[in-house]
Design an enzyme around this catalytic site. Structure first.
Site, short mmCIF file in Angstrom:
data_model
loop_
_atom_site.label_atom_id
_atom_site.label_comp_id
_atom_site.label_asym_id
_atom_site.label_seq_id
_atom_site.Cartn_x
_atom_site.Cartn_y
_atom_site.Cartn_z
N CYS A 74 43.56 31.81 44.21
CA CYS A 74 43.42 33.18 43.71
C CYS A 74 43.70 33.13 42.21
O CYS A 74 44.76 32.66 41.79
CB CYS A 74 44.44 34.07 44.42
N CYS A 193 37.02 34.56 39.84
CA CYS A 193 37.69 35.25 40.94
C CYS A 193 37.08 34.66 42.20
O CYS A 193 35.86 34.55 42.31
CB CYS A 193 37.44 36.76 40.88
N1 DGL Z 1 40.52 36.51 44.80
C1 DGL Z 1 41.41 36.92 43.77
C2 DGL Z 1 41.14 36.15 42.48
O1 DGL Z 1 40.61 35.06 42.50
C3 DGL Z 1 41.43 38.37 43.40
C4 DGL Z 1 41.35 39.39 44.39
C5 DGL Z 1 42.30 40.53 44.15
O2 DGL Z 1 42.09 41.33 43.25
O3 DGL Z 1 43.22 40.57 44.93
O4 DGL Z 1 41.47 36.65 41.42
#
Ligand code: DGL
Length: 274
Positions: A74, A193
């Protein structure tokens, strides 16, 4: 002798599954535990303190499951929590455990894709505000100019399974146009993301022809492979058996329904009490 444990892979929700899929492809021999903190997702608009607190709680949960190595799949958690976890929390509480993120492996290679030396970063508001990408990219590629665009509507669209519908085009086009306005010489766009690969087709439709769109799954997986080769003391603590267990902090029924889109196969998750 310490007991071996699975490799932990963490995301606020479903996005990390796009990374896990690539990790399992490149390193199928290990056992994995995936945790999505769906009850508190998205993290993208939350403060540093909150993202740090949530991420640290989830890391502690992984350690309680016996993991010695956790990958924060993440960007938001990597940008807002990883440094403090690595510099303060691990040395004080778990000196032999390791937590890795997705930003460093990506910034190490991203400069190799651009010819114009202009890279666009599409990410959550939190990742953009942290400025982690420009700072890290400049360490490896001082001549590259980095242009960032926050895409706050994309994660909610994806988490609500609205991303493939016609309505999603509006927000895809909007953020890509904003990025393009910052500098039309951008020839490489990083989807910073882990949710965004689900929008890849629409993103390609709205970007100028010839623009390279880079996703992180493969990059992070190769980097983990390399890390395990270089760190025998950690590798020897990672159990093998090709099992993948999925956990969520929210409804397992919802998780199983959604997660299949991200992971590409049916998933049966369990509830995690973080
Ligand atoms: N998947 C997360 C990232 O790579 C973000 C998702 C979220 O906003 O929780 O930043």
């Amino acid at each position: 002798m310490q007991t071996q444990g699975s490799i932990g892979v963490f995301d606020s929700g479903y996005g990390g599954l796009t990374v896990l899929k690539e990790i399992v492809k490149q390193l199928p021999q290990y056992n994995y535990i995936y945790l999505g903190d769906n009850a508190r997702a998205p993290y993208g608009n939350r403060s540093f303190e909150t993202v740090h607190q949530y991420t640290q709680e989830c890391v502690e949960w992984f350690f309680n499951q016996g993991c010695h190595l956790v990958v924060l799949a993440c960007n938001t958690a990597s940008a807002k929590a990883l440094r403090t976890i690595q510099q303060n929390y691990l040395p004080a509480h778990h000196p032999n455990k390791r937590v890795l993120g997705v930003i460093r492996p990506t910034t190490e290679v991203i400069g190799n894709f651009t010819e114009s030396n202009h890279i666009g970063i599409l990410a959550t508001t939190g990742t953009v505000q942290s400025n982690s990408y420009p700072i890290e990219i400049h360490k490896f590629y001082p001549n590259v100019q980095v242009h960032q665009q926050a895409c706050p509507m994309w994660v909610p669209l994806i988490e609500n399974n609205e991303h493939h519908k016609k309505g999603a085009d509006f927000f895809v086009k909007e953020y890509i146009n904003e990025l393009d306005k910052q500098n039309p010489s951008i020839d490489t766009i990083l989807l910073a993301c882990t949710h965004y690969p689900l929008l890849l087709d629409k993103i390609k439709e709205h970007t100028p022809i010839g623009t390279k769109i880079i996703t992180q799954g493969e990059i992070v997986a190769s980097s983990l492979k390399d890390y395990l080769q270089r760190h025998h003391e950690i590798e020897s603590l990672c159990s093998k058996g090709s099992d993948v267990d999925f956990y969520t902090t929210d409804s397992t029924e919802d998780f199983d329904k959604h997660a299949a889109f991200f992971y590409g196969e049916a998933i049966h998750s369990k509830l995690a009490k973080v």
